[in-house]
Scaffold this motif. Structure first.
Motif, mmCIF file in Angstrom:
data_model
loop_
_atom_site.group_PDB
_atom_site.id
_atom_site.type_symbol
_atom_site.label_atom_id
_atom_site.label_comp_id
_atom_site.label_asym_id
_atom_site.label_seq_id
_atom_site.Cartn_x
_atom_site.Cartn_y
_atom_site.Cartn_z
ATOM 1 N N THR A 1 0.845 -1.192 0.000
ATOM 2 C CA THR A 1 0.000 0.000 0.000
ATOM 3 C C THR A 1 0.878 1.240 0.000
ATOM 4 O O THR A 1 1.867 1.311 0.738
ATOM 5 N N GLU B 1 -5.041 5.983 0.156
ATOM 6 C CA GLU B 1 -4.146 4.836 0.087
ATOM 7 C C GLU B 1 -4.372 4.111 -1.229
ATOM 8 O O GLU B 1 -5.509 3.956 -1.686
ATOM 9 N N LEU B 2 -3.293 3.661 -1.841
ATOM 10 C CA LEU B 2 -3.330 2.974 -3.124
ATOM 11 C C LEU B 2 -2.840 1.548 -2.934
ATOM 12 O O LEU B 2 -1.739 1.327 -2.441
ATOM 13 N N ARG B 3 -3.656 0.577 -3.330
ATOM 14 C CA ARG B 3 -3.242 -0.813 -3.265
ATOM 15 C C ARG B 3 -2.502 -1.185 -4.540
ATOM 16 O O ARG B 3 -2.989 -0.950 -5.652
ATOM 17 N N CYS B 4 -1.316 -1.755 -4.384
ATOM 18 C CA CYS B 4 -0.482 -2.140 -5.515
ATOM 19 C C CYS B 4 -0.196 -3.634 -5.455
ATOM 20 O O CYS B 4 -0.151 -4.236 -4.376
ATOM 21 N N SER C 1 -10.065 -2.395 -12.216
ATOM 22 C CA SER C 1 -9.103 -2.552 -11.134
ATOM 23 C C SER C 1 -7.878 -3.263 -11.691
ATOM 24 O O SER C 1 -7.877 -3.740 -12.835
ATOM 25 N N ASP D 1 -4.312 -0.268 -8.174
ATOM 26 C CA ASP D 1 -5.721 0.110 -8.068
ATOM 27 C C ASP D 1 -5.757 1.630 -7.922
ATOM 28 O O ASP D 1 -5.319 2.171 -6.893
ATOM 29 N N ARG E 1 -6.993 5.501 -7.383
ATOM 30 C CA ARG E 1 -7.868 6.051 -6.345
ATOM 31 C C ARG E 1 -9.332 5.963 -6.796
ATOM 32 O O ARG E 1 -9.666 6.182 -7.966
ATOM 33 N N SER F 1 -8.146 0.376 -3.279
ATOM 34 C CA SER F 1 -7.642 1.695 -2.891
ATOM 35 C C SER F 1 -8.764 2.512 -2.262
ATOM 36 O O SER F 1 -9.926 2.074 -2.225
ATOM 37 N N THR F 2 -8.439 3.680 -1.750
ATOM 38 C CA THR F 2 -9.437 4.542 -1.114
ATOM 39 C C THR F 2 -10.632 4.713 -2.040
ATOM 40 O O THR F 2 -10.488 5.157 -3.181
ATOM 41 N N ASP G 1 -0.557 10.577 -7.585
ATOM 42 C CA ASP G 1 -0.562 9.210 -7.070
ATOM 43 C C ASP G 1 0.473 8.354 -7.773
ATOM 44 O O ASP G 1 1.242 7.612 -7.139
#
Length: 264
Positions: free
Chosen positions: A9, A17-20, A39, A59, A61, A66-67, A81
């Protein structure tokens, strides 16, 4: 498909927050950006087909893990981002984006050319579109009878197009049903920000760029030709049987084009 990726993250500004998803490895770095209402999962097969590379999928924003409801969905926020993610991955990277993700990738290459080694744009343009069409997109997402009782019910409602299948597969199971991993209002606001054409930015992009169009995609031939003509260092490939979502419905030709450009 099984998820072979490591997750991490990235905190990008207050409350975001960005999920990678990272394939790992020591090969050349590739960062892939999905389109509106998608996604990173859409591009898991693409990443798996690049074993020579360290591929990171994000993912964006408002999408995926992610948020979900960020305060800012401006183009500048999406660019910031990605700059944050790329700096954490280590640069320069090859940047790949589809549709709105391609628009974001193009703006990143224009804003921070030092971070980008190569650029791939799948079914992307300089921007545009009508406000009523963007509003209609939000209304379409609001029309989904959520929560769906099952993925099968979602698939029956959404239809059998490859993108619809990706949406059904990406649903989140919670609160007694299956929900999209995005908010319709956020999607409408995010795509509205793409309405302003960014020709100045596109014409400034100097890194080698591959522009890929589907023969059954969303852009007219005149628009495709103008976009490529106004690029400084752009090469065009057409995938005749592909839709706007060529990574889903024309996978082998998409990968041949991508690998040919990234791994010459």
């Amino acid at each position: 498909m099984p998820q072979p990726f490591q997750e991490f993250t990235v905190v990008s500004g207050p409350g975001v927050e960005l999920r990678c998803h990272d394939t790992g490895g020591s090969g050349p770095a590739v960062v892939i950006l999905h389109g509106l209402a998608g996604s990173a999962r859409e591009f898991f097969p693409t990443a798996a087909a690049l074993p020579e590379c360290r591929t990171v999928l994000v993912d964006l924003r408002g999408h995926g893990a992610s948020t979900r409801d960020p305060d800012d969905v401006s183009r500048e926020a999406y660019v910031a981002d990605l700059v944050r993610v790329m700096e954490m991955v280590g640069t320069p990277v090859a940047l790949v984006g589809q549709s709105m993700g391609g628009h974001t990738a193009m703006l990143v290459a224009a804003t921070r050319p030092d971070l980008v080694s190569r650029l791939v744009l799948l079914e992307a343009a300089a921007g545009g579109g009508r406000a009523e069409d963007h509003a209609a997109m939000g209304e379409y997402f609001r029309s989904w009878p959520v929560p769906f009782p099952s993925r099968d019910a979602a698939a029956a409602f959404l239809g059998d197009a490859p993108l619809a299948g990706a949406w059904a597969a990406d649903l989140e199971e919670r609160d007694g049903g299956f929900w999209p991993r995005f908010d319709p209002g956020v999607m409408a606001a995010a795509i509205s920000a793409v309405a302003v054409p960014r020709w100045t930015e596109w014409e400034s992009v100097a890194v080698p760029t591959l522009v890929v169009y589907g023969g059954q995609g969303m852009f007219a031939e005149a628009a495709k030709a103008e976009f490529v003509r106004r690029g400084r260092n752009a090469t065009r490939i057409d995938l005749p049987g592909a839709s706007h979502d060529a990574h889903l419905d024309c996978f082998a030709p998409w990968m041949a084009a991508l690998r040919g450009f990234l791994l010459p």
